[in-house]
Design a protein around this motif. Structure first.
Motif, PDB file in Angstrom:
ATOM      1  N   GLN A  39       0.824  -1.211   0.000  1.00 39.05           N
ATOM      2  CA  GLN A  39       0.000   0.000   0.000  1.00 39.05           C
ATOM      3  C   GLN A  39       0.857   1.260   0.000  1.00 39.05           C
ATOM      4  OE1 GLN A  39      -3.363  -0.308  -0.337  1.00 39.05           O
ATOM      5  NE2 GLN A  39      -2.798  -2.458  -0.579  1.00 39.05           N
ATOM      6  N   ALA A  40       2.170   1.104  -0.093  1.00 36.99           N
ATOM      7  CA  ALA A  40       3.110   2.225  -0.112  1.00 36.99           C
ATOM      8  C   ALA A  40       4.421   1.675  -0.679  1.00 36.99           C
ATOM      9  CB  ALA A  40       3.316   2.763   1.306  1.00 36.99           C
ATOM     10  N   PRO A  41       5.328   2.559  -1.122  1.00 33.10           N
ATOM     11  CA  PRO A  41       6.609   2.062  -1.661  1.00 33.10           C
ATOM     12  C   PRO A  41       7.334   1.121  -0.693  1.00 33.10           C
ATOM     13  CG  PRO A  41       6.326   4.367  -2.231  1.00 33.10           C
ATOM     14  CD  PRO A  41       5.176   4.016  -1.309  1.00 33.10           C
ATOM     15  N   THR A  42       7.303   1.449   0.592  1.00 30.60           N
ATOM     16  CA  THR A  42       7.741   0.466   1.605  1.00 30.60           C
ATOM     17  C   THR A  42       6.509  -0.020   2.351  1.00 30.60           C
ATOM     18  OG1 THR A  42       9.957   1.363   1.971  1.00 30.60           O
ATOM     19  CG2 THR A  42       8.986   0.119   3.783  1.00 30.60           C
ATOM     20  N   HIS A  43       6.279  -1.322   2.313  1.00 29.66           N
ATOM     21  CA  HIS A  43       5.203  -1.932   3.105  1.00 29.66           C
ATOM     22  C   HIS A  43       5.729  -3.286   3.577  1.00 29.66           C
ATOM     23  CE1 HIS A  43       0.634  -3.032   3.489  1.00 29.66           C
ATOM     24  NE2 HIS A  43       1.320  -3.254   4.595  1.00 29.66           N
ATOM     25  N   VAL A  44       6.214  -3.268   4.800  1.00 25.18           N
ATOM     26  CA  VAL A  44       6.844  -4.456   5.392  1.00 25.18           C
ATOM     27  C   VAL A  44       6.023  -4.873   6.604  1.00 25.18           C
ATOM     28  CG1 VAL A  44       8.930  -5.283   6.592  1.00 25.18           C
ATOM     29  CG2 VAL A  44       9.155  -3.859   4.538  1.00 25.18           C
ATOM     30  N   LEU A  45       5.856  -6.165   6.779  1.00 30.50           N
ATOM     31  CA  LEU A  45       5.169  -6.711   7.953  1.00 30.50           C
ATOM     32  C   LEU A  45       6.213  -7.262   8.917  1.00 30.50           C
ATOM     33  CD1 LEU A  45       2.356  -8.686   6.085  1.00 30.50           C
ATOM     34  CD2 LEU A  45       2.207  -6.388   7.075  1.00 30.50           C
ATOM     35  N   VAL A  46       6.096  -6.893  10.183  1.00 34.17           N
ATOM     36  CA  VAL A  46       6.979  -7.440  11.223  1.00 34.17           C
ATOM     37  C   VAL A  46       6.131  -8.327  12.115  1.00 34.17           C
ATOM     38  CG1 VAL A  46       8.538  -6.934  13.123  1.00 34.17           C
ATOM     39  CG2 VAL A  46       8.430  -5.373  11.164  1.00 34.17           C
ATOM     40  N   ILE A  47       6.535  -9.568  12.254  1.00 37.36           N
ATOM     41  CA  ILE A  47       5.747 -10.520  13.053  1.00 37.36           C
ATOM     42  C   ILE A  47       6.635 -11.196  14.101  1.00 37.36           C
ATOM     43  CG2 ILE A  47       4.189 -10.957  11.120  1.00 37.36           C
ATOM     44  CD1 ILE A  47       5.461 -13.751  10.834  1.00 37.36           C
ATOM     45  N   PRO A  48       6.025 -11.559  15.233  1.00 40.42           N
ATOM     46  CA  PRO A  48       6.732 -12.450  16.152  1.00 40.42           C
ATOM     47  C   PRO A  48       6.727 -13.853  15.548  1.00 40.42           C
ATOM     48  CG  PRO A  48       4.478 -12.110  16.917  1.00 40.42           C
ATOM     49  CD  PRO A  48       4.648 -11.259  15.684  1.00 40.42           C
ATOM     50  N   LYS A  49       7.791 -14.611  15.766  1.00 39.30           N
ATOM     51  CA  LYS A  49       7.792 -15.996  15.263  1.00 39.30           C
ATOM     52  C   LYS A  49       6.728 -16.819  15.984  1.00 39.30           C
ATOM     53  CE  LYS A  49      12.508 -16.168  13.525  1.00 39.30           C
ATOM     54  NZ  LYS A  49      13.872 -16.730  13.650  1.00 39.30           N
ATOM     55  N   ALA A  50       6.513 -16.538  17.244  1.00 40.55           N
ATOM     56  CA  ALA A  50       5.483 -17.259  18.002  1.00 40.55           C
ATOM     57  C   ALA A  50       4.101 -16.746  17.615  1.00 40.55           C
ATOM     58  CB  ALA A  50       5.718 -17.061  19.497  1.00 40.55           C
ATOM     59  N   HIS A  51       3.132 -17.640  17.617  1.00 38.69           N
ATOM     60  CA  HIS A  51       1.773 -17.281  17.221  1.00 38.69           C
ATOM     61  C   HIS A  51       1.004 -16.630  18.371  1.00 38.69           C
ATOM     62  CE1 HIS A  51      -1.992 -17.652  14.910  1.00 38.69           C
ATOM     63  NE2 HIS A  51      -2.539 -17.762  16.117  1.00 38.69           N
ATOM     64  N   HIS A  52       0.537 -15.407  18.124  1.00 40.63           N
ATOM     65  CA  HIS A  52      -0.430 -14.722  18.996  1.00 40.63           C
ATOM     66  C   HIS A  52      -1.426 -14.082  18.064  1.00 40.63           C
ATOM     67  CE1 HIS A  52       2.038 -15.187  22.643  1.00 40.63           C
ATOM     68  NE2 HIS A  52       3.056 -15.055  21.804  1.00 40.63           N
TER      69      HIS A  52
END
Ligand code: 5GP
Ligand code: ZN
Length: 117
Positions: A39-52
């Motif tokens: 949705q923008a020139p930079t669109h990065v998702l940061v996630i925890p490896k553990a599921h929440h």
């Protein structure tokens, strides 16, 4: 159980490497990858490896991990050389959450209107 990988979770599969993603950063506890529908020139998702399931559940069950995610959003912004950027945690269907594994969107590289839609 909170934190355990879920068989039916897309982002757990990206963590496991069974679904490919363009990974920009990885730490012991987090992964950052490019959104498939930016949705923008930079669109990065940061996630925890553990599921929440969402940011609220993450903060309640694992505040140190929530802090790791937040620190990584800053590292992504630095890596992308963004002076201004937006961090978004869509939380709940009405706010547009579609993937039920906590994730921070890092958006930048263009002007960002306020209030958001
Ligand atoms: P939400 O709507 O839950 O806040 O954000 C989910 C995000 O995940 C959306 O921006 C969507 O484009 C992204 N997404 C959905 N499926 C995939 C995928 O398979 N790979 C990647 N890299 N991003 C995805
Ligand atoms: Zn998951």
């Amino acid at each position: 159980m909170a934190g355990e990988a879920q068989d039916d979770c897309l982002f757990c599969k990206i963590v496991a490497g069974t679904i490919p993603a363009t990974i920009v950063r990885e730490t012991e506890t987090t992964v950052a990858f490019r959104d498939i529908n930016p949705q923008a020139p930079t669109h990065v998702l940061v996630i925890p490896k553990a599921h929440h399931k969402d940011a609220a559940a993450l903060a309640a069950a694992a505040p140190e991990l929530a802090a790791d995610v937040l620190r990584e959003t800053q590292a992504v912004a630095d890596g992308e050389k963004l002076d201004s950027y937006r961090i978004v945690f869509n939380t709940g269907t009405g706010a547009g959450q579609t993937v039920w594994h906590a994730h921070a969107h890092v958006l930048g590289g263009r002007g960002l209107d306020w209030p958001p839609g």
